[in-house]
Every structure is written in structure tokens, then in C-alpha cells.
Enzyme design. Structure first.
Site, PDB file in Angstrom:
ATOM      1  N   GLU A  39     -48.873  -4.357  76.685  1.00  0.00           N
ATOM      2  CA  GLU A  39     -47.934  -3.932  75.649  1.00  0.00           C
ATOM      3  C   GLU A  39     -47.010  -5.058  75.198  1.00  0.00           C
ATOM      4  O   GLU A  39     -46.709  -5.160  74.007  1.00  0.00           O
ATOM      5  CB  GLU A  39     -47.109  -2.735  76.154  1.00  0.00           C
ATOM      6  CG  GLU A  39     -46.212  -2.147  75.098  1.00  0.00           C
ATOM      7  CD  GLU A  39     -45.650  -0.804  75.481  1.00  0.00           C
ATOM      8  OE1 GLU A  39     -44.550  -0.462  75.004  1.00  0.00           O
ATOM      9  OE2 GLU A  39     -46.289  -0.063  76.250  1.00  0.00           O
TER      10      GLU A  39
ATOM     11  N   SER B  99     -42.984  -0.949  80.422  1.00  0.00           N
ATOM     12  CA  SER B  99     -44.399  -0.631  80.667  1.00  0.00           C
ATOM     13  C   SER B  99     -45.257  -1.820  80.245  1.00  0.00           C
ATOM     14  O   SER B  99     -45.246  -2.205  79.081  1.00  0.00           O
ATOM     15  CB  SER B  99     -44.805   0.619  79.887  1.00  0.00           C
ATOM     16  OG  SER B  99     -44.041   1.730  80.310  1.00  0.00           O
TER      17      SER B  99
ATOM     18  N   ARG C  11     -48.075   2.951  69.450  1.00  0.00           N
ATOM     19  CA  ARG C  11     -47.646   1.607  69.858  1.00  0.00           C
ATOM     20  C   ARG C  11     -48.121   0.507  68.905  1.00  0.00           C
ATOM     21  O   ARG C  11     -48.413  -0.609  69.340  1.00  0.00           O
ATOM     22  CB  ARG C  11     -48.081   1.305  71.284  1.00  0.00           C
ATOM     23  CG  ARG C  11     -47.482   2.196  72.333  1.00  0.00           C
ATOM     24  CD  ARG C  11     -45.951   2.114  72.371  1.00  0.00           C
ATOM     25  NE  ARG C  11     -45.426   3.050  73.356  1.00  0.00           N
ATOM     26  CZ  ARG C  11     -45.105   4.307  73.096  1.00  0.00           C
ATOM     27  NH1 ARG C  11     -45.227   4.787  71.849  1.00  0.00           N
ATOM     28  NH2 ARG C  11     -44.647   5.099  74.019  1.00  0.00           N
TER      29      ARG C  11
END
Length: 348
Positions: free
Chosen positions: A340, A246, A168
């Protein structure tokens, strides 16, 4: 900002999948690469704050909005070079919507993106977060990323090895004010079968073992079904999809910290010896079940990792819920969850 067509006081809630956020002072659309580079150059020379927006699926914008220029990346174009040995080399403009591109790849027999079906947003955003799902990451198929370097004011192309890809993250996320992604080049195999299935839940849905392969179309349909069941495919009528996907990344822990988790906690060993666990599991087992919340911002009723706008929420409502969940997981397990999405004008 002379030379840029623009509108003023556009509510950023209209440009994000969370449907939250106050107005931007200016909004400018770039429909070609030349327009995109010129707009960034003019904005930077004027000293104006810049917010790049593609699909708006990874942004949490403050209720006060953004006191600067929002530049919408609406560039289009897909260039394909086929080779029997190397496969398909596909260069995609940053503004191309991601899931239609994945659908085209599956229909055409380009292998390597099928498990990334149903993800909202634009192609240019995918290298920033090294977008991944169901055992695939874009880092596995990206050959290069072409950018405008705002510091040196030149176009630069980064080979995949120079993009700093990790879970990520990427060099583009680490240096968010430097790089404007113009296009992404993917190197994709050719065939009817997807890459070996690497995710147990997807393997079960397909009726195969982990490591086996399945038809591209079957993988896409299975992923879309799994994502839809979790409220992770956009649907204007479904408030569970009024989210940024998410909200927290899965924690990657030192081995000793992972060993201290309850025995039933998910553990995924990483090549460097660290261990990834499930943010959704931590959230649920810290007492925050699906649908948690008593206001207009609540956890999704389908997936505890998505924070949703049930209609009428403010960004502060969402952040208040995020802080409650983050602090509860920290108190229960001693693990600090990291957001995120990109937070614009606000913080946890």
C-alpha cells in the site's frame, strides 16, 4: 534551482512515520498554494526529480535516499460554506493535517468523516489512495479535487466522478507524476449522528447493529480506541506505531479464487461480483504472527498487517521482512499481496 529556498542532505527518516530513508539532495517547503505551484514548476523546468511529502505516513524511502528535491506540502486553510439543504461544503488545503481536520468535523457536526479518525498524514494525500477505514472512504464525501497538472502546466479541478476512485486507488495514484493536489473539497452532512455504521467491528464497539447510527463523538472515540489497540495511532514512545500503517492492501479476488480459500477466511462480496478478503488474516494464517521477525524490522505486536521499525532498522531490513511475508502468503494461498505505501527508490 534559483528562487527556491532550500536545505540540503536532510534525512528523509526524519520526515516519515517509519523513520526510515536516507537523505534528499534538496528539501523545499511550500506554505502557500502559490509557493507550491511555483516550486513544482521550477523543479520540473530544471528537470530535477520531485518527491512530494505531506505527513510522510505512506512512504518507504530507500536507504540511499532520494537524489532530487523533496517538496514538503505545508499549505494551510479550511474554507466553509454552509447550506441548510446541502450541508457543509468544506475546501481544505492539501497540507492540512488529516486527523485534526476530522476532529474539527466531528466537533462542528459535519457528518461523513468520523470513521476516518486517527489516520495520520495530510488532507491532500487522502484522495490519492482513496483512504478508507471502518466502512468509510473519502470518495464518499469528496466533491472535487483541485490540482496542478504538471504535464499541461495548468490548474485543474476534478469532480468526484472524474477522480477514478476505487478501492485504495484513484486517477492521482494511477498517474503519480502528473497531478499535484492543491486542495480537496468535501460535501458533508450536518447533524449529531454519524453515517450508518458499515463495519461490524465498529458496530460492536459502539453497541449498535450494522446500519444503525451513533453520535459523531462516540464514533470518533470508538475508532480511536480500536486503532490505538492495533498500534495505528501515532505515538513516539510506541514502536508499534513506527510504521506506514497497513503495509499490504486487502486482496480483491475473482469469485472462483475466493471460493478456493479456506472456509474460515473472511470474504466481503463487492458490487462487481469480486470478493475482498483480509490481508491480515492471510498473513497470520500463513505463519506470520504478530511480532514476527528477529531483527529491528518486525510485524507489529498489535496487528500483523503493519511492518514496524523497532529502532535502528534500515529500509532494506523492512523490505526483507515484506518480501518474506509476501512470498509466504503466495506459497500458502497463491495470492500475491500488493504494498500500500509508495516505495521511493526501492522495490519488493
Amino acid at each position: 534551482m534559483c528562487g527556491l529556498g532550500r536545505v540540503t542532505d536532510v534525512d528523509l527518516a526524519d520526515l516519515t512515520t517509519l523513520r526510515l530513508g536516507g537523505p534528499a539532495r534538496n528539501v523545499v517547503d511550500a506554505t502557500t498554494e502559490a509557493e507550491l505551484v511555483e516550486a513544482v514548476r521550477v523543479i520540473d523546468e530544471a528537470g530535477d526529480p520531485l518527491l512530494l511529502v505531506g505527513g510522510g505516513s505512506n512512504l518507504v524511502v530507500a536507504d540511499e535516499g532520494f537524489d532530487g528535491t523533496c517538496l514538503r506540502v505545508l499549505t494551510r486553510g479550511v474554507d466553509v460554506v454552509l447550506d441548510a439543504c446541502s450541508g457543509a461544503t468544506v475546501t481544505v488545503a492539501a497540507g492540512e493535517p488529516w486527523d485534526p481536520f476530522v476532529a474539527r468535523a466531528v466537533e462542528t457536526g459535519w457528518v461523513g468523516l468520523e470513521a476516518l479518525s486517527g489516520i495520520p498524514g495530510s488532507v491532500g494525500a487522502t484522495p490519492v489512495q482513496n483512504v478508507g477505514a471502518y466502512g468509510q472512504e473519502v470518495a464518499q464525501t469528496i466533491a472535487s479535487v483541485r490540482t496542478w497538472d504538471r504535464y499541461d502546466r495548468v490548474v485543474r479541478t476534478f469532480a468526484a466522478a472524474d477522480c477514478g476512485f476505487a478501492y485504495r486507488t484513484s486517477r492521482f495514484k494511477v498517474e503519480p507524476r502528473r497531478h499535484v493536489i492543491l486542495s480537496v473539497t468535501f460535501q458533508l452532512g450536518l447533524g449529531d449522528l454519524g453515517t450508518p455504521v458499515a463495519y461490524a467491528e465498529l458496530a460492536r464497539a459502539l453497541g449498535v447493529e450494522v446500519g444503525e447510527r451513533a453520535p459523531l463523538a462516540a464514533v470518533r472515540q470508538a475508532v480511536l480506541a480500536l486503532r490505538s489497540a492495533k498500534g495505528m495511532v501515532l505515538d513516539a514512545e510506541d514502536h508499534d506505531t513506527w510504521s506506514a500503517g497497513s503495509f499490504f492492501t486487502n486482496p480483491v479476488l475473482p469469485a472462483d479464487a475466493a471460493a478456493a480459500l479456506p472456509a474460515q477466511a473472511p470474504r466481503f462480496e463487492q458490487p462487481d461480483g469480486s470478493v475482498k478478503t483480509s490481508a491480515a488474516w492471510l498473513i497470520q494464517h500463513a505463519g506470520f504472527g504478530r511480532g514476527h521477525g528477529d531483527g529491528p524490522a518486525r510485524l507489529s505486536t498489535k496487528h500483523a498487517l503493519a511492518l514496524t521499525n523497532r529502532g535502528g532498522a534500515t529500509t532494506e531490513d523492512l523490505l526483507r521482512l515484506a518480501r518474506e511475508v509476501r512470498d509466504g502468503v503466495r506459497a500458502t494461498y497463491g495470492i500475491s499481496l500488493e504494498p500500500e505505501p509508495v516505495l521511493v527508490g526501492c522495490e519488493l
